[in-house]
Design a protein around this motif. Structure first.
Motif, PDB file in Angstrom:
ATOM      1  N   MET A 498      41.259  45.168  50.961  1.00  0.00           N
ATOM      2  CA  MET A 498      39.934  44.319  50.534  1.00  0.00           C
ATOM      3  C   MET A 498      40.184  42.865  49.438  1.00  0.00           C
ATOM      4  O   MET A 498      39.588  42.944  48.851  1.00  0.00           O
ATOM      5  CB  MET A 498      38.190  45.231  49.849  1.00  0.00           C
ATOM      6  N   GLY A 499      41.270  43.651  49.301  1.00  0.00           N
ATOM      7  CA  GLY A 499      42.244  42.886  48.278  1.00  0.00           C
ATOM      8  C   GLY A 499      41.892  41.074  48.941  1.00  0.00           C
ATOM      9  O   GLY A 499      42.300  40.350  47.957  1.00  0.00           O
ATOM     10  N   GLU A 500      41.466  41.514  50.298  1.00  0.00           N
ATOM     11  CA  GLU A 500      42.005  39.170  50.461  1.00  0.00           C
ATOM     12  C   GLU A 500      40.521  38.931  49.305  1.00  0.00           C
ATOM     13  O   GLU A 500      40.470  37.837  49.351  1.00  0.00           O
ATOM     14  CB  GLU A 500      42.358  39.785  51.885  1.00  0.00           C
ATOM     15  N   ALA A 501      39.195  39.892  50.025  1.00  0.00           N
ATOM     16  CA  ALA A 501      38.002  39.271  48.756  1.00  0.00           C
ATOM     17  C   ALA A 501      39.108  39.229  47.903  1.00  0.00           C
ATOM     18  O   ALA A 501      38.064  37.562  47.236  1.00  0.00           O
ATOM     19  CB  ALA A 501      36.835  39.915  48.904  1.00  0.00           C
ATOM     20  N   SER A 502      39.114  39.800  46.776  1.00  0.00           N
ATOM     21  CA  SER A 502      39.702  39.702  45.881  1.00  0.00           C
ATOM     22  C   SER A 502      40.643  37.811  45.161  1.00  0.00           C
ATOM     23  O   SER A 502      40.422  37.969  44.327  1.00  0.00           O
ATOM     24  CB  SER A 502      40.228  41.035  44.683  1.00  0.00           C
TER      25      SER A 502
END
Length: 787
Positions: A498-502
């Motif tokens: 979910m770091g991609e969303a960050s």
């Protein structure tokens, strides 16, 4: 103030607390340096640490020439200490109280006059004026007084004050000064409250104790509800009556604290050659030794800086201005264009000299080794040197292109990296950033403050959605610190899970990332589909709502082949993540344990319920894509990030910056198994060399270093750096990251460091000058006592 003036005022003293009558009174703190520091030098403060001039609530108050000018023409209500504090037999002003002086000030302000309230033994005076007068002079107040009340019960007094302030609907922060009996103590508590409003630091019980030491609670950020001002009720007792005064935050922010000081030394060194680095280090060592010699000179004046560490065993007889000035000149002299760089970090001059000696020995050993193994003794023959110390000093010497030159990659960690009290120190170093974040959205929700900063906080009690929000918030803040305060611009960006969303939220691609906070808290994706009751899993396993699911995930040191060889035997078990020499197995807890037993491996249970990166998550792929299809910034703003190549685990090529492509990429990564090893190697193939983890703790840093060491398909060197580390202090972790960026020749601006250091040097020089003057005044008295 003359005795005649004081007497005249006492004749007209009000008998009741004056009403604010709906007007707003602007309050501004003005330093009382000359008086207070002289008093401090002569021991007036005594052992009461809360009255020391270097209290945290005061240290960040900016000097204001406009306020000083207004103060010079204000009506002074200076207190007769002897009468108010009960130390004199004189009857003058014997009936005056804190309530009366405050009421008298308000009475004058109602006639559009400006008043200066003070106590000669305290470090700050309080400039009071009608808000309209402050606005006319463009003088930003630290706080506003908006209501007063009194009664036999405290609740009645507070409610009266809130009604008068037109804030009956809120619950203010209560400041208890009912234990204070003297005017001095009450006035001190008042100016300390105004200091807290200016620094946005939460007042706590027993402020004097919390703020006199290193208690982190005394520095906790004062979170407020979205677009709501901070409000406090100042409560005290006089004449057997309870009194409450309501204060609201003003428009003036406190000055940013310096990241560098006499206990955090930071010396960047630059040169075009290795011998140049050696020469610069030797020169720095000589300069530090000279300062030490001056400190130990018996004829040198003895001073103690406001930043001095006065704990047992520390050296307090130090002229800190020379040390701060040396750091400042060193930062200004640094040549960003030079081919080689090093950084010396330490907590004292002695430690800095030790760090320099160790670095010189490393360089010398490397050069000797290189000369022995080569027919030439030229500069280019020096061996590769990667040198770091626990204190943060670092040196990177290489014949290749420096890692940070064109290969800087920001890495955004996934869910579960946040920890209690994270970033608690950052607001005082970046107050403008937090003020901007408050204007843009809900900082309290963005960092999940009620959970992260609660007493005895446990992140294990947070839901998946709450962890995701706090993780994005942490990455967002650190991105702003690096890009806006140090001008660090990445060439690549990637995210773990979910770091991609960050990544998209933090780097200025999404137009309204704050709007996703509430959506994340309420979306079924995070509450019930892949977490909570696991509706996706129930559908995939054909279960009804009454059936129990005991879900868990396990980190296991095994190869994907080890797990895949038997995975088909366990249909409710999934290989969710591949990350270097470990994998993450998720699914039915019993099935996972049985699989691990069969392959002879032990797993570490994560004890977190999330079905991300498993087959059931694919059932909501469309919903996830729709959730993350967000509006983008205008093209003009997107041009600022045009140089960044955004890398996804779902594609071998950089992602196109379009709303649909971004949403699809996030959904693919979210729902499919994550091969982080492949993501790192692919990013390296595209040109990334220096990976900087932008988030709480260091989830990916260790993983990337392991992947780099064990991936035979990619030969290019790389290194990973973390901006934050759980268990240490935010300030040191950030400086260590900046130091490594410098040594790797990544472009870094020093403006943030030099600006804070220059402000600290100015205040330190002023402090030392006042202290020197006090010493000169005190010397004849001491000489007389000795005779």
């Amino acid at each position: 103030m003359s005795n005649q003036s004081t007497s005249a005022m006492s004749k007209s003293e009000p008998t009741n607390v004056a009403s604010v009558k709906g007007m707003r009174i602007a309050l501004k703190l003005i330093a009382n340096d000359a008086a207070s520091l002289t008093q401090a030098a002569n021991g007036i403060y005594g052992t009461n640490a809360c009255l020391h001039a270097n209290n945290n609530a005061f240290a960040a108050i900016k000097p204001c020439s406009l306020a000083e000018t207004l103060g010079a023409t204000a009506i002074p209500l200076e207190i007769d200490v002897s009468s108010l504090d009960g130390t004199s037999n004189t009857a003058t002003n014997s009936n005056m109280s804190f309530r009366d002086y405050l009421a008298q000030a308000i009475e004058r302000i109602e006639h559009q006059q400006t008043v200066l309230l003070s106590h000669p033994a305290l470090p700050y005076r309080l400039l009071m004026m009608p808000a309209i007068v402050a606005a006319k002079h463009r003088c930003h107040p630290h706080a506003y007084l908006t209501g007063m009340g009194e009664g036999h019960e405290l609740s009645d007094a507070v409610q009266q004050a809130l009604t008068q302030a037109k804030r009956s609907h809120i619950s203010p922060t209560q400041i208890d000064a009912t234990h204070c009996t003297s005017y001095k103590d009450k006035f001190f508590e008042l100016i300390q409250l105004i200091g807290h409003l200016a620094t946005r630091s939460l007042p706590t019980e027993n402020n004097s104790e919390n703020n006199s030491g290193n208690n982190s609670k005394g520095k906790q950020y004062w979170f407020s509800e979205m677009h709501q001002s901070r409000v406090a009720s100042f409560n005290f007792i006089e004449a057997e009556m309870q009194h409450a005064v309501v204060f609201v935050q003003g428009t003036e922010l406190a000055q940013a604290s310096s990241l560098l000081d006499n206990t955090r030394l930071f010396f960047p060194i630059s040169a075009s050659t290795v011998s140049g680095i050696q020469q610069q280090l030797t020169q720095l060592q000589s300069q530090l030794n000279a300062i030490t010699a001056d400190m130990t000179n018996p004829s040198a004046s003895v001073t103690t800086s406001p930043t001095a560490n006065t704990s047992a065993g520390s050296a307090t007889n130090v002229n800190h201005s020379k040390l701060l000035a040396l750091m400042l000149s060193n930062l200004h002299a640094f040549d960003h264009q030079a081919g080689k760089a090093a950084v010396i970090m330490a907590n004292s001059i002695e430690s800095a000299c030790t760090e320099i000696e160790a670095m010189l020995a490393t360089i010398s050993s490397s050069t000797i080794s290189s000369s022995t193994n080569s027919s030439t003794t030229s500069e280019s023959s020096s061996s590769e040197v990667e040198y770091k110390t626990p204190s943060g000093s670092c040196l990177m010497l290489t014949a290749n292109v420096p890692l940070g030159a064109n290969g800087l990659c920001f890495v955004y960690p996934g869910v579960g990296t946040v920890y209690p009290q994270m970033f608690s120190q950052l607001p005082r170093f970046f107050p403008d950033l937090y003020a901007q974040l408050e204007r843009d959205g809900d900082v309290k929700a963005m960092l999940q403050a009620d959970s992260i900063y609660a007493d005895n906080a446990k992140v294990t009690d947070m839901s998946l959605g709450e962890l995701a929000i706090a993780g994005v918030g942490a990455s967002y803040i650190l991105t702003k610190v690096l890009t806006e305060y140090f001008n660090v611009k990445p060439d690549f960006a990637m995210g773990y899970s979910m770091g991609e969303a960050s990544m998209w939220a933090s780097l200025g691609i999404w137009k309204q990332p704050h709007s996703m906070i509430e959506a994340t808290q309420t979306s079924s994706i995070f509450t019930t589909d892949i977490s909570g009751r696991l509706d996706c899993v129930r559908k995939a396993w054909q279960l009804n709502q009454a059936d129990d699911i005991v879900w868990n995930s396990f980190v296991v040191r095994a190869t994907p082949a080890d797990i895949e060889a038997v995975l088909s035997q366990y249909p409710r078990c999934y290989l969710a993540i591949i990350q270097g020499d470990t994998c993450v197995l998720a699914g039915c807890e019993d099935s996972c344990k049985a699989l691990l037993k069969q392959i002879g491996k032990r797993g570490i249970a994560a004890n977190r319920v999330t079905a991300m990166h498993t087959a059931p998550a694919m059932l909501i792929h469309c919903e996830v894509a729709q959730f993350y299809q967000q509006a983008l910034h205008e093209s003009q703003q997107l041009e600022q990030t045009a140089q960044i190549k955004f890398i996804s685990a779902a594609s071998s090529q950089p992602i196109n910056v379009s709303s649909l492509d971004i949403a699809t990429s996030i959904a693919d990564t979210f729902c499919q198994p994550l091969n982080f090893t492949e993501l790192v190697n692919n990013t390296r193939k595209l040109g990334a060399r220096l990976f900087v983890e932008i988030g709480a703790d260091r989830q990916t840093t260790t993983l990337i270093d392991k992947i780099a060491r064990t991936s035979p398909t990619v030969s290019e060197p790389c290194q990973a750096i973390a901006v934050n580390a759980k268990g240490g202090d935010d300030q040191t972790a950030l400086l260590k990251c900046i130091a490594q960026l410098i040594s790797h020749k990544a472009p870094v601006s020093f403006t943030c460091l030099t600006h804070g250091l220059a402000n600290l040097l100015t205040s330190t020089l002023k402090f030392e000058a006042n202290n020197h003057q006090a010493d000169a005044t005190l010397a004849p008295q001491l000489e007389g006592e000795q005779s």
